[in-house]
Design a protein around this motif. Structure first.
Motif, short mmCIF file in Angstrom:
data_model
loop_
_atom_site.label_atom_id
_atom_site.label_comp_id
_atom_site.label_asym_id
_atom_site.label_seq_id
_atom_site.Cartn_x
_atom_site.Cartn_y
_atom_site.Cartn_z
N TYR A 16 30.73 54.38 42.30
CA TYR A 16 30.86 54.11 43.74
C TYR A 16 30.16 55.20 44.54
O TYR A 16 30.08 56.36 44.09
CB TYR A 16 32.34 54.10 44.15
CG TYR A 16 33.04 52.79 43.89
CD1 TYR A 16 33.70 52.57 42.69
CD2 TYR A 16 33.04 51.77 44.83
CE1 TYR A 16 34.35 51.36 42.43
CE2 TYR A 16 33.68 50.56 44.59
CZ TYR A 16 34.33 50.37 43.39
OH TYR A 16 34.96 49.17 43.14
N ASN A 63 32.02 45.62 48.46
CA ASN A 63 31.30 45.23 47.24
C ASN A 63 29.80 45.20 47.50
O ASN A 63 29.37 45.10 48.65
CB ASN A 63 31.76 43.83 46.79
CG ASN A 63 33.17 43.82 46.23
OD1 ASN A 63 33.53 44.68 45.45
ND2 ASN A 63 33.97 42.82 46.63
N GLY A 73 40.86 49.89 41.71
CA GLY A 73 41.53 50.95 40.97
C GLY A 73 40.61 52.14 40.73
O GLY A 73 40.97 53.29 41.03
N ASN A 74 39.40 51.88 40.20
CA ASN A 74 38.46 52.99 40.02
C ASN A 74 38.08 53.55 41.38
O ASN A 74 37.94 54.77 41.53
CB ASN A 74 37.21 52.50 39.27
CG ASN A 74 37.49 52.26 37.80
OD1 ASN A 74 38.31 52.94 37.20
ND2 ASN A 74 36.82 51.30 37.23
N ASN A 191 38.26 38.08 40.88
CA ASN A 191 37.80 38.90 39.76
C ASN A 191 38.22 38.20 38.48
O ASN A 191 39.21 37.44 38.48
CB ASN A 191 38.45 40.30 39.82
CG ASN A 191 38.07 41.05 41.07
OD1 ASN A 191 36.96 41.58 41.17
ND2 ASN A 191 38.96 41.08 42.05
N GLU A 209 33.36 41.10 38.04
CA GLU A 209 33.99 41.43 39.32
C GLU A 209 33.51 40.52 40.46
O GLU A 209 32.31 40.24 40.57
CB GLU A 209 33.68 42.88 39.72
CG GLU A 209 34.49 43.91 38.99
CD GLU A 209 34.41 45.26 39.68
OE1 GLU A 209 34.30 45.29 40.92
OE2 GLU A 209 34.43 46.27 38.96
N ARG A 210 34.45 40.15 41.29
CA ARG A 210 34.12 39.47 42.54
C ARG A 210 33.18 40.36 43.36
O ARG A 210 33.48 41.53 43.57
CB ARG A 210 35.39 39.20 43.35
CG ARG A 210 35.16 38.61 44.71
CD ARG A 210 36.45 38.42 45.48
NE ARG A 210 37.14 39.66 45.76
CZ ARG A 210 38.22 39.73 46.55
NH1 ARG A 210 38.74 38.63 47.10
NH2 ARG A 210 38.81 40.89 46.76
N GLY A 219 39.55 49.26 37.44
CA GLY A 219 40.94 49.70 37.44
C GLY A 219 41.90 48.58 37.78
O GLY A 219 42.90 48.36 37.08
N SER A 220 41.58 47.84 38.85
CA SER A 220 42.51 46.75 39.22
C SER A 220 42.49 45.64 38.17
O SER A 220 43.51 45.00 37.91
CB SER A 220 42.15 46.20 40.60
OG SER A 220 40.83 45.66 40.63
N1 LIG Z 1 35.15 43.78 43.18
C1 LIG Z 1 36.60 43.93 43.37
C2 LIG Z 1 36.91 45.33 43.94
C3 LIG Z 1 36.60 46.45 42.97
C4 LIG Z 1 37.43 46.35 41.72
C5 LIG Z 1 37.10 47.33 40.59
N2 LIG Z 1 35.87 48.09 40.71
C6 LIG Z 1 38.28 48.25 40.33
O1 LIG Z 1 38.08 49.37 39.83
O2 LIG Z 1 39.43 47.80 40.59
C7 LIG Z 1 37.12 42.87 44.34
O3 LIG Z 1 36.32 42.28 45.10
O4 LIG Z 1 38.35 42.66 44.35
#
Ligand SMILES: N[C@H](CCC[C@H](N)C(=O)O)C(=O)O
Length: 281
Positions: A16, A63, A73-74, A191, A209-210, A219-220
């Motif tokens: 990120y 995003n 999460g990350n 996602n 990922e979405r 992470g999520s």
């Molecule tokens: N693309 C995901 C957000 C980032 C999720 C991912 N990078 C993480 O670490 O949770 C969404 O639109 O919900």
């Protein structure tokens, strides 16, 4: 040239950029997408915007396609480390606000391991949102691209469709991930994780990922996949999630309250030059 400062971090290869709200305010969503482009911009799996004019630090998660996520999460581990690096916080636990709710973060000694209480996993379709019947979709049939899948829907504040498989096949993640992400039953998209249960304390996942596509870690997604397998009775209260980018530790308490612990590394401070947008007119 008009330059803007970005801070680049990664969590298990899910990288990120972080910038202050005053920097983000200078750019359109099209320009933020360009900044995240790995060939024509700095390159990133998303942008974290630091909003520091409220009592509790707030982070917005954008995003690469310009859509805004409720949680990451990350992203939250990276934002927590960024707040530590700029001395806004110390080693004491602290709150962070996101579109998907408030979380508690802690930067442990050495600042390379970050703990986030990610909130409660929710299984009601309306929490994602998803247009499916019933109180929950748990290991139910979902036919996608001619494949008969078993899907569980989970919200971590952001939406997740968790597909349980006997053997993880990353080629299938690339093939079916984008189809599932954009199914009509997900009005805000979703996602996607493909999950192989190794034993009652270990799962392996592949992630689509979405708004970002295939990523090395999420992470999520780790929280959602572990929550889905726990809901199905296939894992216990402590789960190690293995992804191509590495491992996260997930721990459950109460009614699906999810705690996540994992690494963050800083890569660089980067000054963006406005010439990056020249061809966009
Ligand atoms: N693309 C995901 C957000 C980032 C999720 C991912 N990078 C993480 O670490 O949770 C969404 O639109 O919900």
């Amino acid at each position: 040239m008009n330059a803007s400062l970005f801070h680049r971090y990664h969590g298990l290869g899910n990288d990120y950029l972080v910038c202050h709200q005053s920097v983000a305010a200078k750019f359109t969503l099209e320009q933020i997408s360009r900044i995240c482009d790995r060939n024509y911009g700095i390159g990133s799996d998303g942008l974290l915007i630091d909003i520091d004019d409220e009592e509790v630090p707030r982070v917005r998660i954008i995003n690469p396609d310009g859509s805004e996520a409720e949680k990451s999460g990350n992203g939250l581990r990276i934002y927590a480390r960024y707040l530590f690096d700029i001395k806004r916080v110390g080693h004491e636990p602290f709150l962070v606000n996101t579109l998907g709710g408030q979380v508690s973060c802690e930067v442990t000694e050495g600042a390379h391991q970050i703990i986030v209480d990610m909130g409660q996993a929710k299984f009601t379709p309306s929490a994602l949102p998803a247009h499916v019947e019933g109180e929950a979709m748990l290991d139910q049939p979902l036919v996608v691209g001619g494949h008969d899948l078993n899907a569980t829907l989970v919200s971590m504040g952001n939406p997740h469709c968790v597909v349980r498989v006997e053997k993880l096949d990353l080629a299938l993640v690339h093939q079916l991930g984008p189809l599932i992400e954009t199914l009509a039953i997900f009005p805000k998209r979703t996602n996607v994780q493909f999950v192989e249960v190794i034993d009652r304390a270990n799962i392996s996942i592949g992630i689509w990922e979405r708004g970002a596509g295939y990523t090395l870690a999420s992470g999520s997604s780790s929280c959602a996949a572990a929550s889905a397998m726990r809901k199905l009775g296939l894992v216990d209260d402590n789960v190690t999630v293995t992804m191509p980018g590495g491992q996260l530790a997930i721990a459950f308490s109460g009614d699906f309250m999810v705690n996540m612990r994992g690494p963050v590394q800083k890569i660089a401070d980067i000054t963006l030059d406005a010439d990056c947008f020249y061809d966009l007119g």
